[in-house]
Design a protein around this motif. Structure first.
Motif, mmCIF file in Angstrom:
data_model
loop_
_atom_site.group_PDB
_atom_site.id
_atom_site.type_symbol
_atom_site.label_atom_id
_atom_site.label_comp_id
_atom_site.label_asym_id
_atom_site.label_seq_id
_atom_site.Cartn_x
_atom_site.Cartn_y
_atom_site.Cartn_z
ATOM 1 N N ARG A 261 0.813 -1.218 0.000
ATOM 2 C CA ARG A 261 0.000 0.000 0.000
ATOM 3 C C ARG A 261 0.844 1.264 0.000
ATOM 4 N NH1 ARG A 261 -3.222 -3.284 3.531
ATOM 5 N NH2 ARG A 261 -2.129 -2.449 5.353
ATOM 6 N N GLU A 262 2.087 1.159 0.419
ATOM 7 C CA GLU A 262 2.949 2.333 0.499
ATOM 8 C C GLU A 262 3.524 2.685 -0.876
ATOM 9 O OE1 GLU A 262 3.584 4.246 3.157
ATOM 10 O OE2 GLU A 262 2.164 3.068 4.331
ATOM 11 N N PRO A 263 3.949 3.947 -1.090
ATOM 12 C CA PRO A 263 4.616 4.323 -2.344
ATOM 13 C C PRO A 263 5.925 3.556 -2.503
ATOM 14 C CG PRO A 263 3.931 6.259 -1.091
ATOM 15 C CD PRO A 263 3.755 5.087 -0.175
ATOM 16 N N PRO A 264 6.512 3.573 -3.683
ATOM 17 C CA PRO A 264 7.775 2.861 -3.904
ATOM 18 C C PRO A 264 8.869 3.379 -2.983
ATOM 19 C CG PRO A 264 6.813 3.571 -5.991
ATOM 20 C CD PRO A 264 6.014 4.226 -4.906
ATOM 21 N N PRO A 265 9.769 2.517 -2.539
ATOM 22 C CA PRO A 265 10.890 2.976 -1.712
ATOM 23 C C PRO A 265 11.816 3.872 -2.524
ATOM 24 C CG PRO A 265 11.164 0.659 -2.315
ATOM 25 C CD PRO A 265 9.793 1.053 -2.753
ATOM 26 N N SER A 266 12.684 4.580 -1.818
ATOM 27 C CA SER A 266 13.526 5.597 -2.461
ATOM 28 C C SER A 266 14.411 5.016 -3.550
ATOM 29 C CB SER A 266 14.387 6.291 -1.401
ATOM 30 O OG SER A 266 15.172 5.338 -0.696
ATOM 31 N N GLN A 267 14.886 3.768 -3.365
ATOM 32 C CA GLN A 267 15.777 3.188 -4.358
ATOM 33 C C GLN A 267 15.033 2.673 -5.586
ATOM 34 O OE1 GLN A 267 15.055 1.967 -1.440
ATOM 35 N NE2 GLN A 267 14.921 -0.270 -1.388
ATOM 36 N N ILE A 268 13.686 2.650 -5.530
ATOM 37 C CA ILE A 268 12.874 2.154 -6.646
ATOM 38 C C ILE A 268 12.121 3.282 -7.342
ATOM 39 C CG2 ILE A 268 10.966 0.608 -7.269
ATOM 40 C CD1 ILE A 268 13.444 -0.891 -6.549
ATOM 41 N N ILE A 269 11.690 4.271 -6.588
ATOM 42 C CA ILE A 269 10.796 5.295 -7.146
ATOM 43 C C ILE A 269 11.438 6.056 -8.299
ATOM 44 C CG2 ILE A 269 11.487 7.164 -5.583
ATOM 45 C CD1 ILE A 269 8.481 7.885 -5.437
ATOM 46 N N GLN A 270 12.768 6.187 -8.287
ATOM 47 C CA GLN A 270 13.437 6.908 -9.364
ATOM 48 C C GLN A 270 13.344 6.177 -10.699
ATOM 49 O OE1 GLN A 270 17.595 7.158 -8.406
ATOM 50 N NE2 GLN A 270 17.668 5.078 -7.623
ATOM 51 N N LEU A 271 12.948 4.901 -10.683
ATOM 52 C CA LEU A 271 12.819 4.128 -11.915
ATOM 53 C C LEU A 271 11.447 4.277 -12.553
ATOM 54 C CD1 LEU A 271 14.526 0.819 -10.673
ATOM 55 C CD2 LEU A 271 15.590 2.766 -11.843
ATOM 56 N N PHE A 272 10.512 4.938 -11.846
ATOM 57 C CA PHE A 272 9.139 5.075 -12.337
ATOM 58 C C PHE A 272 8.919 6.431 -12.967
ATOM 59 C CE2 PHE A 272 8.436 1.613 -9.327
ATOM 60 C CZ PHE A 272 7.493 0.838 -9.976
ATOM 61 N N ASP A 273 7.960 6.486 -13.917
ATOM 62 C CA ASP A 273 7.423 7.740 -14.418
ATOM 63 C C ASP A 273 6.133 8.026 -13.668
ATOM 64 O OD1 ASP A 273 9.422 8.055 -16.303
ATOM 65 O OD2 ASP A 273 8.352 6.840 -17.790
ATOM 66 N N TRP A 274 6.000 9.271 -13.215
ATOM 67 C CA TRP A 274 4.823 9.640 -12.421
ATOM 68 C C TRP A 274 3.671 9.993 -13.345
ATOM 69 C CZ3 TRP A 274 2.937 14.862 -11.268
ATOM 70 C CH2 TRP A 274 1.915 14.868 -10.315
ATOM 71 N N ILE A 275 2.467 9.470 -13.058
ATOM 72 C CA ILE A 275 1.260 9.774 -13.819
ATOM 73 C C ILE A 275 0.381 10.664 -12.963
ATOM 74 C CG2 ILE A 275 -0.748 8.827 -15.003
ATOM 75 C CD1 ILE A 275 0.762 6.208 -15.297
#
Length: 322
Positions: free
Chosen positions: A215-229
């Motif tokens: 349920r939580e947002p991606p961790p810091s080491q993963i979130i940079q790999l995503f594009d935000w919508i």
């Protein structure tokens, strides 16, 4: 007061929950010495605290990272062990840490079977020449025996489905990816490999913690790999920001285009002022020249005055008639 870290769990607990504890030694010997009678022993640590509250905070900050979410035991439940939904907090310190001194147990708060640590007790310990051991329970005091830990590990910490090597089965990995897509697919966009990496990070957690992690947002080491919508409201805000940025650029361009016009106008004003100065100088020159000229004499001058008067014979009859 010096603390010498030493591994400790209940004496019949030989696996899993074993974690470091600490030994209090007199302040007269501040050197750090390795404690070699146990593989889980940490180094001696000096505790400087003026009262019980300061000691509680210092010890918690020192060992907090070694603690896991607290195990909860309910004999009537099936399975009897669950895990707390909350991370360890300093309010739970008596569930994780306690002291032993001269075969007596001490903790910071009131607890059955334990003496409460006071400022007087800390002072006496600092003056004592015998060590005071601080025991640490990684999963809390609900796990009291090896059998307890084995049951807790099997029903709580380990995945339900594993492959032949004991690792989480691929079906669990796929299920976590699907849940992540369902929970966050409208906000984040990335390739399958990124979702698999995120699912792999979640699988490293104890099973009861995985649902919260999904349920939580991606961790810091993963979130940079995503594009935000962005969401609909955020899209409108983004459009408004773009419009305002465009307006600022247009205004900036207008200001920039005015600069050459201002320079031309300033140059024209300088030329007009210079021409006015030239005209004023010419006016002064003309006035000066005019002033230097003498007045014009009317009449014949000396030659005219030297001619004698002659009688007017031709017009004497006019005089006679009168």
């Amino acid at each position: 007061m010096d603390l010498e870290a030493d591994s400790e769990t209940p004496t019949d607990l030989t696996a899993g929950p074993a974690e470091p504890s600490a030994t209090v030694t007199p302040p007269s010997d501040p050197t750090i010495r390795p404690h070699t009678n146990n593989n889980n022993t940490l180094e001696e640590w000096t505790l400087n605290a003026v009262n019980v509250d300061a000691a509680r905070t210092a010890i918690w900050n020192k060992f907090r990272d070694r603690l896991e979410r607290r195990a909860i035991f309910d004999e009537s439940a099936n399975p009897p062990f669950t895990i707390s939904d909350s991370d360890p907090a300093i309010e739970d310190i008596d569930s994780y840490l306690y002291f032993e001194k001269d075969s007596r147990k001490h903790c910071f708060g009131p607890k059955p079977g334990f003496s409460t640590v006071s400022n007087v007790i800390l002072t006496n310990w600092s003056k004592s020449l015998t060590p005071v051991t601080l025991l640490m329970l990684k999963h809390g005091d609900a796990i009291r025996t090896t059998a307890h830990f084995q049951q807790y590990d099997k029903t709580v910490l380990q995945p339900i489905i594993t492959d032949r090597a004991g690792a989480p089965a691929e079906v669990l990995h796929t299920e976590i990816i699907a849940q992540l897509h369902e929970q966050h697919g409208s906000q984040y966009r990335a390739g399958l490999i990124t979702w698999r990496l995120w699912a792999n990070e979640i699988q490293k957690l104890p099973v009861p913690q995985q649902a919260n992690a999904i349920r939580e947002p991606p961790p810091s080491q993963i979130i940079q790999l995503f594009d935000w919508i962005p969401a609909a409201a955020e899209e409108r805000l983004q459009e408004l920001r773009s419009t305002m940025n465009l307006a600022r650029e247009v205004l900036g361009s207008c200001h920039a285009n005015l600069e050459p016009i201002k320079l031309c106008a300033q140059d024209l004003m300088r030329r007009v002022e210079s021409f006015e100065l030239v005209l004023a100088a010419l006016q002064r020159a003309v006035d000066g020249l005019q002033g230097s000229l003498g007045p014009i004499e009317v009449g014949g001058g000396a030659a005219f005055n030297s001619i004698p008067n002659m009688p007017d014979i031709d017009h004497e009859y006019l005089l006679a008639d009168s």
